[in-house]
Design a protein around this motif. Structure first.
Motif, PDB file in Angstrom:
ATOM      1  N   ARG A  48      -6.825   3.768  11.552  1.00 19.87           N
ATOM      2  CA  ARG A  48      -7.989   3.087  10.973  1.00 19.87           C
ATOM      3  C   ARG A  48      -7.644   2.542   9.590  1.00 19.87           C
ATOM      4  NH1 ARG A  48     -10.848   7.221  13.716  1.00 19.87           N
ATOM      5  NH2 ARG A  48     -10.681   8.619  11.912  1.00 19.87           N
ATOM      6  N   ARG A  49      -6.874   3.305   8.815  1.00 21.66           N
ATOM      7  CA  ARG A  49      -6.495   2.843   7.489  1.00 21.66           C
ATOM      8  C   ARG A  49      -5.555   1.634   7.573  1.00 21.66           C
ATOM      9  NH1 ARG A  49      -4.100   7.509   4.091  1.00 21.66           N
ATOM     10  NH2 ARG A  49      -5.879   8.493   5.120  1.00 21.66           N
ATOM     11  N   GLU A  81      -6.866   8.587  12.152  1.00 16.97           N
ATOM     12  CA  GLU A  81      -7.318   8.213  10.812  1.00 16.97           C
ATOM     13  C   GLU A  81      -6.315   7.247  10.162  1.00 16.97           C
ATOM     14  OE1 GLU A  81      -9.092   7.605   7.285  1.00 16.97           O
ATOM     15  OE2 GLU A  81      -9.976   8.487   9.103  1.00 16.97           O
ATOM     16  N   ARG A  82      -5.036   7.481  10.357  1.00 21.70           N
ATOM     17  CA  ARG A  82      -4.030   6.583   9.801  1.00 21.70           C
ATOM     18  C   ARG A  82      -4.116   5.189  10.434  1.00 21.70           C
ATOM     19  NH1 ARG A  82      -1.938  11.505   8.699  1.00 21.70           N
ATOM     20  NH2 ARG A  82      -0.432  11.735   6.992  1.00 21.70           N
ATOM     21  N   TYR A 135       0.840  -1.203   0.000  1.00 23.21           N
ATOM     22  CA  TYR A 135       0.000   0.000   0.000  1.00 23.21           C
ATOM     23  C   TYR A 135       0.879   1.258   0.000  1.00 23.21           C
ATOM     24  CZ  TYR A 135      -3.708   3.277   1.261  1.00 23.21           C
ATOM     25  OH  TYR A 135      -4.596   4.320   1.262  1.00 23.21           O
ATOM     26  N   ASP A 136       1.909   1.267   0.886  1.00 30.18           N
ATOM     27  CA  ASP A 136       2.806   2.430   0.939  1.00 30.18           C
ATOM     28  C   ASP A 136       3.545   2.616  -0.389  1.00 30.18           C
ATOM     29  OD1 ASP A 136       2.187   3.214   3.489  1.00 30.18           O
ATOM     30  OD2 ASP A 136       3.878   2.212   4.458  1.00 30.18           O
ATOM     31  N   HIS A 149       0.978   4.095  -2.999  1.00 27.88           N
ATOM     32  CA  HIS A 149       0.402   5.413  -2.734  1.00 27.88           C
ATOM     33  C   HIS A 149       1.417   6.429  -2.202  1.00 27.88           C
ATOM     34  CE1 HIS A 149      -3.070   2.644  -2.583  1.00 27.88           C
ATOM     35  NE2 HIS A 149      -3.748   3.678  -3.104  1.00 27.88           N
ATOM     36  N   SER A 167      -5.449  -0.551  10.005  1.00 27.68           N
ATOM     37  CA  SER A 167      -6.275  -1.694  10.427  1.00 27.68           C
ATOM     38  C   SER A 167      -7.048  -2.272   9.247  1.00 27.68           C
ATOM     39  CB  SER A 167      -7.236  -1.258  11.529  1.00 27.68           C
ATOM     40  OG  SER A 167      -8.066  -2.328  11.931  1.00 27.68           O
ATOM     41  N   HIS A 168      -7.528  -1.377   8.363  1.00 28.36           N
ATOM     42  CA  HIS A 168      -8.293  -1.828   7.201  1.00 28.36           C
ATOM     43  C   HIS A 168      -7.385  -2.561   6.194  1.00 28.36           C
ATOM     44  CE1 HIS A 168     -11.182  -1.841   3.933  1.00 28.36           C
ATOM     45  NE2 HIS A 168     -10.271  -1.259   3.150  1.00 28.36           N
ATOM     46  N   VAL A 169      -6.205  -1.997   5.925  1.00 29.19           N
ATOM     47  CA  VAL A 169      -5.293  -2.623   4.947  1.00 29.19           C
ATOM     48  C   VAL A 169      -4.829  -3.988   5.431  1.00 29.19           C
ATOM     49  CG1 VAL A 169      -3.028  -2.421   3.853  1.00 29.19           C
ATOM     50  CG2 VAL A 169      -4.525  -0.417   3.977  1.00 29.19           C
ATOM     51  N   SER A 174       2.636   6.540   0.724  1.00 23.67           N
ATOM     52  CA  SER A 174       2.219   6.886   2.087  1.00 23.67           C
ATOM     53  C   SER A 174       3.249   6.401   3.114  1.00 23.67           C
ATOM     54  CB  SER A 174       0.845   6.266   2.389  1.00 23.67           C
ATOM     55  OG  SER A 174       0.869   4.858   2.187  1.00 23.67           O
ATOM     56  N   LEU A 193       2.298   4.673   6.129  1.00 20.57           N
ATOM     57  CA  LEU A 193       1.536   3.922   7.123  1.00 20.57           C
ATOM     58  C   LEU A 193       2.415   2.953   7.923  1.00 20.57           C
ATOM     59  CD1 LEU A 193      -1.801   3.130   5.207  1.00 20.57           C
ATOM     60  CD2 LEU A 193      -1.228   5.050   6.723  1.00 20.57           C
TER      61      LEU A 193
END
Length: 543
Positions: free
Chosen positions: A508-509, A505-506, A467-468, A471, A511-513, A473, A475
């Protein structure tokens, strides 16, 4: 080298005259510099020494006093010998009145039983002398070229000694003024035999002048130094009396070594280089017989036999570049060596790469290792400061286990440095580190090349890393901040320089990923282990 009288007697032009040595058969090794034909007895003032005098004896006096004066004059001139043709003055034998003073003066006398062509003898000897002189000149030029090139290259002393050994066919040793071996090239000879009790044997070899040969040992010794300051001796083990070429060789090599020492400014001292070579030989298993390391260490004044051996690694925090980094590493190694000497600790000290200084500590079985380590650590910090981390390997009972001790210390130093600096909290300020001090990080670092650990990291963190990457990011870093703060969200947000809502917010993201519950202690523990493993797998600890 000039031909000897024995060489001259073997020349065809001389053999045709059937030479017979009447006096001085034990002095035929005298060098012949020239041939002088003379029928007069008053010729000493015409000679320079080293001549073979040829005569028919036709003008020889008959009275003993005049013959004595004739021989005395030749002796004072230093002639190599006298050759007298029979048949003119003397028929079959030379008179005792001539032989007796020659015997006392140590001048060889040769009777030529057949008519000799003196001009042929003169030409043959002179051609031989000139050819030898040309050979010497060519050899001198060759040695000059070889060692000039080595000087220009700034060749390491071991390279210089390799050239000496190859050119001479003899073992060669460079020692310091304390008679400890700095560098040696034994030319295939057994180090156990040549280097055994080196200091004691070397102290027994007293030489006069800059270069001298010690007949009992067969050592050709020359001093090494420049600007009036000698710092070592170069020893060529010739066995027999050295040839002129070997003397020329060792003196030219000594000049090259002295020049190299003058040019060294940002390099390790020769002692550090020697220690480093022995340590590297142990780590890289360069010695076919590990006992050779004991012999070489003993020769440089560091006895390892009968002691507990411990590999220590001083890991610098920054690598640096260029000459400044090289000088810094050299200064660090010298500082550690001085600390060991000040504490009277027996040790080999030398750099093992661009970031590390290795110390092979030899402690008597009765010695208190912990006390030595604490004292040494304190002394190193006084000289080096906090710019390095000291790591200690396991104790080795013999030289065969030293490699394992060094490898362990190297790994411990890498992990300890990251533990002190990487987490941002400074880590525990320990005088030195061992493997048990590193806990989980140490264990993970040891297994960083294991594919099972790599698979575990991918399974736990793979989706987040992907993901990082897609994007751009951060995380993964936010997860590390969260877990490093003990799952304290407010503290983690502050450490990450984010507002609490933005940090939440990060999370939560993340945890979702990962499809993971970040409120679960077991889940967070697993992710934390994976993050620590990731650091090891990525090689952050060895950078």
């Amino acid at each position: 080298m000039l031909p000897t009288l024995a060489d001259v007697l073997e020349l065809p032009a001389v053999r045709r005259a059937r030479p017979r040595v009447v006096v001085g058969a034990d002095r035929l090794d005298a060098p012949v510099r020239w041939v002088h034909i003379a029928e007069v007895t008053d010729l000493a003032h015409l000679l320079r020494g080293g001549e073979l005098v040829l005569t028919t004896g036709i003008a020889m006096p008959d009275d003993p006093e005049s013959l004595q004066a004739y021989i005395d004059g030749l002796a004072s001139a230093g002639v190599a010998g006298i050759a007298v043709e029979l048949g003119r003055k003397y028929d079959a034998e030379l008179p005792e009145e001539l032989l007796q003073p020659a015997r006392k003066a140590g001048i060889p006398v040769v009777a030529l039983e057949r008519e000799a062509r003196f001009v042929e003898i003169t030409e043959a000897v002179h051609i031989r002398v000139v050819n030898r002189q040309l050979e010497e000149l060519r050899e001198s030029e060759r040695l000059h070229e070889v060692f000039t090139e080595l000087s220009v290259e700034g060749a390491h002393p071991s390279r210089v000694l390799r050239e000496i050994a190859e050119l001479s066919g003899c073992p060669v040793v460079l020692e310091n003024l304390a008679h400890q071996v700095l560098v040696c090239d034994l030319n295939g000879e057994d180090p156990g035999r040549l280097l055994a009790s080196w200091e004691t044997r070397s102290r027994g070899v007293r030489v006069s002048g800059r270069t001298s040969h010690d007949a009992p040992t067969g050592w050709l010794v020359t001093m090494v130094g420049a600007r009036g300051q000698d710092w070592g001796r170069l020893i060529l083990i010739t066995g027999a009396a050295p040839a002129a070429r070997q003397t020329m060789l060792i003196e030219r090599a000594a000049t090259t070594l002295a020049l190299g020492r003058l040019l060294e400014r940002h390099q390790e001292s020769l002692e550090r280089q020697t220690h480093r070579t022995i340590i590297a030989g142990i780590i890289d298993r360069a010695y076919s017989d590990p006992e050779e390391a004991l012999v070489r260490a003993r020769a440089v004044g560091v006895p390892l036999s009968g002691r507990r051996l411990v590999g220590l690694v001083l890991r610098l925090r920054e690598a640096g570049t260029g000459l400044a980094a090289q000088a810094r590493l050299s200064d660090t190694a010298e500082g550690v060596a001085r600390a060991c000497r000040a504490l009277r600790l027996t040790a080999l000290v030398g750099s093992i790469d661009d970031l590390r200084v290795g110390v092979l500590l030899a402690v008597p079985d009765s010695g208190k290792l912990e006390s030595h380590l604490h004292r040494l650590s304190e002394a190193i910090r006084e000289r080096v400061g906090a710019s390095a981390v000291l790591a200690v390997g396991s104790t080795a009972q013999g030289v065969r286990d030293v490699r394992r001790s060094f490898l362990e210390a190297r790994q411990v130093g890498d992990v300890a440095l990251h533990q002190e600096d990487g987490d941002g909290d400074g880590g525990p300020d320990r005088p030195f580190y061992r493997l048990p001090d590193l806990h989980l990080r140490g264990l993970l670092h040891l297994f960083r090349d294991d594919e099972r650990l790599q698979t575990y990291v991918e399974r736990e963190l793979g989706p987040l890393l992907d993901y990082d990457a897609r994007h751009g990011s951060d995380l993964t870093e936010m997860l590390r901040q969260y877990l490093a703060s003990g799952r304290n969200k407010a503290l983690a947000a502050a450490n990450a320089h984010l507002s609490r809502p933005a940090f939440y917010e990060r999370l939560r993201r993340i945890s979702h990923v990962l499809e993971a519950d970040l409120d679960s202690v077991e889940t967070c523990l697993s992710l934390h282990v994976a993050l620590l493993s990731l650091e090891s797998v990525r090689g952050r600890l060895s950078s």
